[in-house]
Design a protein around this motif. Sequence first.
Motif, PDB file in Angstrom:
ATOM      1  N   ALA A 215     124.074 -28.904   3.179  1.00 21.99           N
ATOM      2  CA  ALA A 215     124.587 -29.120   4.290  1.00 21.99           C
ATOM      3  C   ALA A 215     123.915 -28.664   5.808  1.00 21.99           C
ATOM      4  N   GLY A 216     123.268 -27.428   5.551  1.00 22.79           N
ATOM      5  CA  GLY A 216     122.415 -26.961   6.826  1.00 22.79           C
ATOM      6  C   GLY A 216     121.215 -27.952   6.873  1.00 22.79           C
ATOM      7  N   LEU A 217     120.350 -28.552   5.664  1.00 23.48           N
ATOM      8  CA  LEU A 217     119.519 -29.233   5.753  1.00 23.48           C
ATOM      9  C   LEU A 217     119.884 -30.750   6.158  1.00 23.48           C
ATOM     10  N   GLU A 218     120.996 -31.100   5.891  1.00 24.89           N
ATOM     11  CA  GLU A 218     121.299 -32.507   6.301  1.00 24.89           C
ATOM     12  C   GLU A 218     121.548 -32.603   7.971  1.00 24.89           C
ATOM     13  N   ASP A 219     122.209 -31.343   8.255  1.00 28.56           N
ATOM     14  CA  ASP A 219     122.365 -31.454   9.844  1.00 28.56           C
ATOM     15  C   ASP A 219     121.239 -31.560  10.541  1.00 28.56           C
ATOM     16  N   ALA A 220     119.842 -31.187  10.123  1.00 29.05           N
ATOM     17  CA  ALA A 220     118.614 -31.323  10.639  1.00 29.05           C
ATOM     18  C   ALA A 220     117.976 -32.584  10.407  1.00 29.05           C
ATOM     19  N   GLY A 221     118.586 -33.321   9.510  1.00 29.10           N
ATOM     20  CA  GLY A 221     118.161 -34.598   9.177  1.00 29.10           C
ATOM     21  C   GLY A 221     117.424 -34.979   8.062  1.00 29.10           C
ATOM     22  N   LEU A 222     117.166 -33.884   7.321  1.00 28.61           N
ATOM     23  CA  LEU A 222     116.298 -34.090   6.034  1.00 28.61           C
ATOM     24  C   LEU A 222     116.892 -34.688   4.962  1.00 28.61           C
ATOM     25  N   THR A 223     116.176 -35.400   4.072  1.00 28.77           N
ATOM     26  CA  THR A 223     116.494 -36.322   3.032  1.00 28.77           C
ATOM     27  C   THR A 223     116.047 -35.406   1.596  1.00 28.77           C
ATOM     28  N   GLN A 224     116.431 -36.097   0.626  1.00 26.73           N
ATOM     29  CA  GLN A 224     116.360 -35.419  -0.528  1.00 26.73           C
ATOM     30  C   GLN A 224     114.841 -35.527  -0.890  1.00 26.73           C
ATOM     31  N   ALA A 225     114.490 -36.755  -0.592  1.00 29.26           N
ATOM     32  CA  ALA A 225     112.455 -36.809  -0.959  1.00 29.26           C
ATOM     33  C   ALA A 225     112.001 -36.005  -0.047  1.00 29.26           C
ATOM     34  N   ARG A 226     112.324 -35.865   1.140  1.00 26.23           N
ATOM     35  CA  ARG A 226     111.503 -34.754   2.146  1.00 26.23           C
ATOM     36  C   ARG A 226     111.717 -33.380   1.666  1.00 26.23           C
ATOM     37  N   LEU A 227     112.994 -33.157   1.232  1.00 20.65           N
ATOM     38  CA  LEU A 227     112.893 -31.745   0.833  1.00 20.65           C
ATOM     39  C   LEU A 227     112.123 -31.421  -0.525  1.00 20.65           C
ATOM     40  N   ASP A 228     112.162 -32.480  -1.285  1.00 20.34           N
ATOM     41  CA  ASP A 228     111.320 -32.437  -2.818  1.00 20.34           C
ATOM     42  C   ASP A 228     109.877 -32.124  -2.232  1.00 20.34           C
ATOM     43  N   ALA A 229     109.328 -32.902  -1.015  1.00 19.57           N
ATOM     44  CA  ALA A 229     108.092 -32.663  -0.722  1.00 19.57           C
ATOM     45  C   ALA A 229     107.716 -31.205  -0.246  1.00 19.57           C
ATOM     46  N   VAL A 230     108.642 -30.678   0.506  1.00 19.07           N
ATOM     47  CA  VAL A 230     108.303 -29.454   1.270  1.00 19.07           C
ATOM     48  C   VAL A 230     108.434 -28.341   0.313  1.00 19.07           C
ATOM     49  N   TRP A 231     109.046 -28.476  -0.770  1.00 15.93           N
ATOM     50  CA  TRP A 231     109.288 -27.418  -1.869  1.00 15.93           C
ATOM     51  C   TRP A 231     108.400 -27.960  -3.141  1.00 15.93           C
TER      52      TRP A 231
END
Length: 418
Positions: free
Chosen positions: A293-309
């Motif tokens: 929820a916190g990540l989506e509020d900032a506009g992140l997507t699943q693919a972008r989260l996968d990349a930064v982790w």
Amino acid sequence: MFGKLYANWMYRWETALTTRDENRVVRPLEWGFDWLADFLETAGIAPQAAAATGNPAAEEAAMLALNEAVLRMPSFFDYTPPADYRLESRHPELFPTNVRPETLAKDAELKQQARDGQLPTAEFLRFTSPVRTPYPENDLVNARWFPAPPERQAGKPRQAIIVMPQWNADAFSHNALCTLFNRFGISALRLSKPFHDIRRPAELERSDYAVSANIGRTLAACRQAVVDIRCCLDWLQAQGYEQFGILGTSLGSCYAFIASAFDPRLQVNAFNHASMSFGDVVWTGQSTRHIRAGLEDAGLTQARLDAVWRAISPVSYMQRFARHPKKVLVVHATYDLTFLRQYSQEVLHNFAAYGIDFVSKVLPCGHYTTGEPPYNYLDGWYLGSFVYSAFKSLAENPLPIASPSQPEAALEPEATAQ
């Protein structure tokens, strides 16, 4: 018909267990470069991160560059061995992570038993983590020590296993497995993960800082966990132990996998719930929906989260893991709503593609229901019987092992095997 009814019942039960705790906190996205300042300097990314402050797109680009640097430079998980190992004797405490009445009552009962002298003391290995954070209590590593009786170790190499429980585990979680391993003549160190139980900062009710919407802090927590595991191996080796294993559950399995990829001494590996991508689990899991929820509020997507982790995802270290011979167990659950079944199956597919010697076991339950009867007994049987047979085989036919201090060239991160 029965299969569908069973599945629906299991999903309802799993959902009830993942929603019963009401102290999950939605936190905003933070990039958290300050948690990795030393590596930013080493990798030459500090100027880029500093210049990106306040510009979300530039901050994300800097975090992607950091992940790429980690995958190019194995030194991210290097460490200076601690010089302050010691054993501490104290009454064990629960350190609960929820505020349910039954949990608080159990915590109060244990504290009263300790005051009344009815609770035996236990031994804990303590040392200062080579990876430092702003929290001194977190940086003092804690591992409950379960030495096997000498008579059960006789006639074979001295064997030990490090046990890493799940995210938000209390301090008693997995202790029963450690006593079981003692009966096999295997000593056990039950390691408290960063920001867990006695290492948890006073400002927290849960172990939120281990996994959160703070991208850099989550990376740093994994880095610290991996280094702490390797430091525990150093201590065990100094005590005369010769053969080593690790058991990790859920988040603990991710930490355990990466530690084993970087440390060839870990030849027995039991992964209790596993996935290839850290970001995929956080994005799709029921128990991490408050983080999403916190990540989506900032506009992140699943693919972008996968990349930064990507730097803390097992997929990035599969080739490195496969370089050294290991005996591996993977347990996953058919109705898992936290580590989705498809992600666990990706692990099995990749292990097979890389020729890793592994055993797969499937539980007819979900992630949280794994801890409930009768499934906890079945899971315990899978884990216990594997650890027993793997160490027995290791004693009879030792695997070749490289020195953990031997420099290793950086490996190119590999894509998921097809």
